[in-house]
Design a protein around this motif. Structure first.
Motif, PDB file in Angstrom:
ATOM      1  N   ASN A   1      57.789  42.053 -26.901  1.00 61.23           N
ATOM      2  CA  ASN A   1      56.568  41.658 -27.606  1.00 61.23           C
ATOM      3  C   ASN A   1      55.345  42.203 -26.852  1.00 61.23           C
ATOM      4  O   ASN A   1      54.644  41.462 -26.161  1.00 61.23           O
ATOM      5  N   PRO A   2      55.082  43.498 -26.977  1.00 60.23           N
ATOM      6  CA  PRO A   2      53.969  44.089 -26.220  1.00 60.23           C
ATOM      7  C   PRO A   2      52.617  43.557 -26.684  1.00 60.23           C
ATOM      8  O   PRO A   2      52.461  43.161 -27.845  1.00 60.23           O
ATOM      9  N   SER A   3      51.653  43.568 -25.783  1.00 58.87           N
ATOM     10  CA  SER A   3      50.312  43.095 -26.083  1.00 58.87           C
ATOM     11  C   SER A   3      49.301  44.210 -25.854  1.00 58.87           C
ATOM     12  O   SER A   3      49.609  45.205 -25.186  1.00 58.87           O
ATOM     13  N   PRO A   4      48.080  44.085 -26.389  1.00 59.05           N
ATOM     14  CA  PRO A   4      47.071  45.133 -26.194  1.00 59.05           C
ATOM     15  C   PRO A   4      46.524  45.136 -24.765  1.00 59.05           C
ATOM     16  O   PRO A   4      46.630  44.143 -24.044  1.00 59.05           O
ATOM     17  N   VAL A   5      45.940  46.253 -24.395  1.00 58.59           N
ATOM     18  CA  VAL A   5      45.382  46.372 -23.050  1.00 58.59           C
ATOM     19  C   VAL A   5      44.126  47.243 -23.082  1.00 58.59           C
ATOM     20  O   VAL A   5      44.016  48.156 -23.897  1.00 58.59           O
ATOM     21  N   GLN A   6      43.193  46.927 -22.209  1.00 61.21           N
ATOM     22  CA  GLN A   6      42.012  47.766 -22.014  1.00 61.21           C
ATOM     23  C   GLN A   6      42.296  48.726 -20.863  1.00 61.21           C
ATOM     24  O   GLN A   6      42.679  48.310 -19.774  1.00 61.21           O
ATOM     25  N   LEU A   7      42.120  50.022 -21.111  1.00 56.92           N
ATOM     26  CA  LEU A   7      42.445  51.042 -20.120  1.00 56.92           C
ATOM     27  C   LEU A   7      41.180  51.605 -19.485  1.00 56.92           C
ATOM     28  O   LEU A   7      40.222  51.961 -20.178  1.00 56.92           O
ATOM     29  N   SER A   8      41.190  51.690 -18.160  1.00 56.07           N
ATOM     30  CA  SER A   8      40.138  52.396 -17.439  1.00 56.07           C
ATOM     31  C   SER A   8      40.785  53.407 -16.511  1.00 56.07           C
ATOM     32  O   SER A   8      41.888  53.195 -16.014  1.00 56.07           O
ATOM     33  N   VAL A   9      40.101  54.536 -16.288  1.00 61.07           N
ATOM     34  CA  VAL A   9      40.641  55.616 -15.471  1.00 61.07           C
ATOM     35  C   VAL A   9      39.604  56.029 -14.436  1.00 61.07           C
ATOM     36  O   VAL A   9      38.424  56.226 -14.769  1.00 61.07           O
ATOM     37  N   ALA A  10      40.031  56.155 -13.187  1.00 64.28           N
ATOM     38  CA  ALA A  10      39.151  56.618 -12.115  1.00 64.28           C
ATOM     39  C   ALA A  10      39.872  57.708 -11.336  1.00 64.28           C
ATOM     40  O   ALA A  10      41.094  57.681 -11.186  1.00 64.28           O
ATOM     41  N   VAL A  11      39.102  58.688 -10.852  1.00 63.62           N
ATOM     42  CA  VAL A  11      39.660  59.797 -10.084  1.00 63.62           C
ATOM     43  C   VAL A  11      38.874  59.931  -8.796  1.00 63.62           C
ATOM     44  O   VAL A  11      37.648  59.848  -8.789  1.00 63.62           O
ATOM     45  N   SER A  12      39.574  60.139  -7.683  1.00 64.94           N
ATOM     46  CA  SER A  12      38.914  60.294  -6.390  1.00 64.94           C
ATOM     47  C   SER A  12      39.623  61.350  -5.570  1.00 64.94           C
ATOM     48  O   SER A  12      40.707  61.814  -5.920  1.00 64.94           O
ATOM     49  N   GLY A  13      38.968  61.739  -4.455  1.00 66.40           N
ATOM     50  CA  GLY A  13      39.575  62.684  -3.528  1.00 66.40           C
ATOM     51  C   GLY A  13      38.931  64.052  -3.597  1.00 66.40           C
ATOM     52  O   GLY A  13      38.570  64.542  -4.672  1.00 66.40           O
ATOM     53  N   GLY A  14      38.769  64.684  -2.428  1.00 67.11           N
ATOM     54  CA  GLY A  14      38.241  66.044  -2.384  1.00 67.11           C
ATOM     55  C   GLY A  14      36.852  66.147  -2.977  1.00 67.11           C
ATOM     56  O   GLY A  14      36.017  65.264  -2.838  1.00 67.11           O
ATOM     57  N   ALA A  15      36.616  67.249  -3.686  1.00 67.85           N
ATOM     58  CA  ALA A  15      35.311  67.501  -4.297  1.00 67.85           C
ATOM     59  C   ALA A  15      35.382  67.246  -5.793  1.00 67.85           C
ATOM     60  O   ALA A  15      35.030  68.084  -6.614  1.00 67.85           O
ATOM     61  N   VAL A  16      35.851  66.064  -6.156  1.00 58.81           N
ATOM     62  CA  VAL A  16      36.021  65.714  -7.568  1.00 58.81           C
ATOM     63  C   VAL A  16      34.680  65.752  -8.285  1.00 58.81           C
ATOM     64  O   VAL A  16      33.688  65.217  -7.799  1.00 58.81           O
ATOM     65  N   GLN A  17      34.644  66.388  -9.435  1.00 49.59           N
ATOM     66  CA  GLN A  17      33.411  66.488 -10.209  1.00 49.59           C
ATOM     67  C   GLN A  17      33.228  65.269 -11.111  1.00 49.59           C
ATOM     68  O   GLN A  17      34.162  64.512 -11.363  1.00 49.59           O
ATOM     69  N   ALA A  18      31.996  65.121 -11.583  1.00 48.62           N
ATOM     70  CA  ALA A  18      31.621  63.901 -12.295  1.00 48.62           C
ATOM     71  C   ALA A  18      32.446  63.667 -13.555  1.00 48.62           C
ATOM     72  O   ALA A  18      32.691  62.523 -13.936  1.00 48.62           O
ATOM     73  N   ASP A  19      32.855  64.739 -14.218  1.00 44.32           N
ATOM     74  CA  ASP A  19      33.566  64.578 -15.486  1.00 44.32           C
ATOM     75  C   ASP A  19      35.081  64.529 -15.315  1.00 44.32           C
ATOM     76  O   ASP A  19      35.821  64.574 -16.291  1.00 44.32           O
ATOM     77  N   ALA A  20      35.560  64.425 -14.074  1.00 41.31           N
ATOM     78  CA  ALA A  20      37.009  64.451 -13.843  1.00 41.31           C
ATOM     79  C   ALA A  20      37.709  63.258 -14.480  1.00 41.31           C
ATOM     80  O   ALA A  20      38.798  63.398 -15.035  1.00 41.31           O
ATOM     81  N   ALA A  21      37.100  62.071 -14.406  1.00 41.36           N
ATOM     82  CA  ALA A  21      37.744  60.877 -14.969  1.00 41.36           C
ATOM     83  C   ALA A  21      37.903  61.004 -16.479  1.00 41.36           C
ATOM     84  O   ALA A  21      38.946  60.636 -17.040  1.00 41.36           O
ATOM     85  N   ALA A  22      36.880  61.535 -17.152  1.00 42.32           N
ATOM     86  CA  ALA A  22      36.967  61.707 -18.600  1.00 42.32           C
ATOM     87  C   ALA A  22      38.052  62.712 -18.961  1.00 42.32           C
ATOM     88  O   ALA A  22      38.787  62.534 -19.936  1.00 42.32           O
TER      89      ALA A  22
END
Length: 240
Positions: free
Chosen positions: A96-117
């Motif tokens: 019986n799966p339920s809904p979830v809110q997803l967030s994504v974050a990226v880190s490390g090195g010279a990660v650019q601002a749009d990497a998470a998107a």
């Protein structure tokens, strides 16, 4: 007079840059001394050749890119066939799966601002394919369930034993999942996967060549997320 004028450059120099970025000087990619050598040479510049979204994630060494500029070399990406490959259908799904809110974050090195998107374009359909949730949303959902996906991009490390390659770079993705619901403790899961990027060809029976560096990096992220999702699904606290 600059010493660079006495060098015999290759017939053409390939410019490696993020796919949708116009290259005119390349300061964001390599050190200025290399730029001076490249752009003072009479060689023709091919700006239609790209390496990849990995530069957005800070995952390509400046020195490696500089050598590619100078010698006109191409990159190939390889995945480790000995690393466990988890498929979406391998993940145990709740009855019986339920809904979830997803967030994504990226880190490390010279990660650019749009990497998470950009990472979300891989992460979200991967989470959906697992069948662990009835809905995956960017907005709050009923019961306040949330899934935080944190991806750490690292460059460096040892190559697999027996790999024969020129200028091999190891790029790894460590994915950490944090699943939480109101009134319950968070459940954590994590997984590491690696990609091997070589100038030219790499030879080893344990490596599988990706169709392109972009395709390899996409698969690297997907593999890391699926492995973490399987760990999450197997956690007794997630099923309750």
């Amino acid at each position: 007079m600059s010493d660079t004028k006495h060098l015999a450059p290759p017939r053409s120099i390939r410019v490696f840059a993020p796919r949708d970025e116009v290259v005119d000087r390349g300061e964001s990619l390599i050190a200025r001394p290399a730029i001076a050598l490249i752009f003072n040479s009479p060689a023709r510049v091919e700006s239609n050749v790209t390496v990849t979204k990995m530069t957005r994630f800070g995952a390509m060494a400046a020195a490696l890119l500089a050598q590619a500029f100078l010698f006109g070399c191409s990159f190939n990406a390889y995945l480790d066939k000995q690393a466990p490959e988890i498929r979406a259908e391998d993940i145990r799904r709740p009855s019986n799966p339920s809904p979830v809110q997803l967030s994504v974050a990226v880190s490390g090195g010279a990660v650019q601002a749009d990497a998470a998107a950009e990472a979300r374009q891989i992460v979200e359909p991967t989470v959906r394919s697992s069948g662990l949730f009835s809905e995956v949303s960017s907005q709050p959902v009923a019961a306040g369930a949330r899934l935080e996906v944190s991806m750490q991009i690292n460059e460096g490390g040892a190559a697999p034993p027996g790999v024969d390659a020129t200028q091999l770079t190891v790029v790894s993705v460590k994915t950490t999942l944090r699943y939480g619901r109101q009134g319950r403790p968070d459940v954590l899961a994590n997984a590491d996967r690696s990609l091997f990027v070589a100038m030219g060809e790499a030879s080893s029976p344990r490596l599988r060549r990706a169709a392109s560096v972009d395709a390899g990096f996409d698969e690297l992220m997907k593999r890391s997320v699926l492995a973490a999702l399987q760990q999450l699904a197997n956690d007794a606290s997630f099923a309750r």
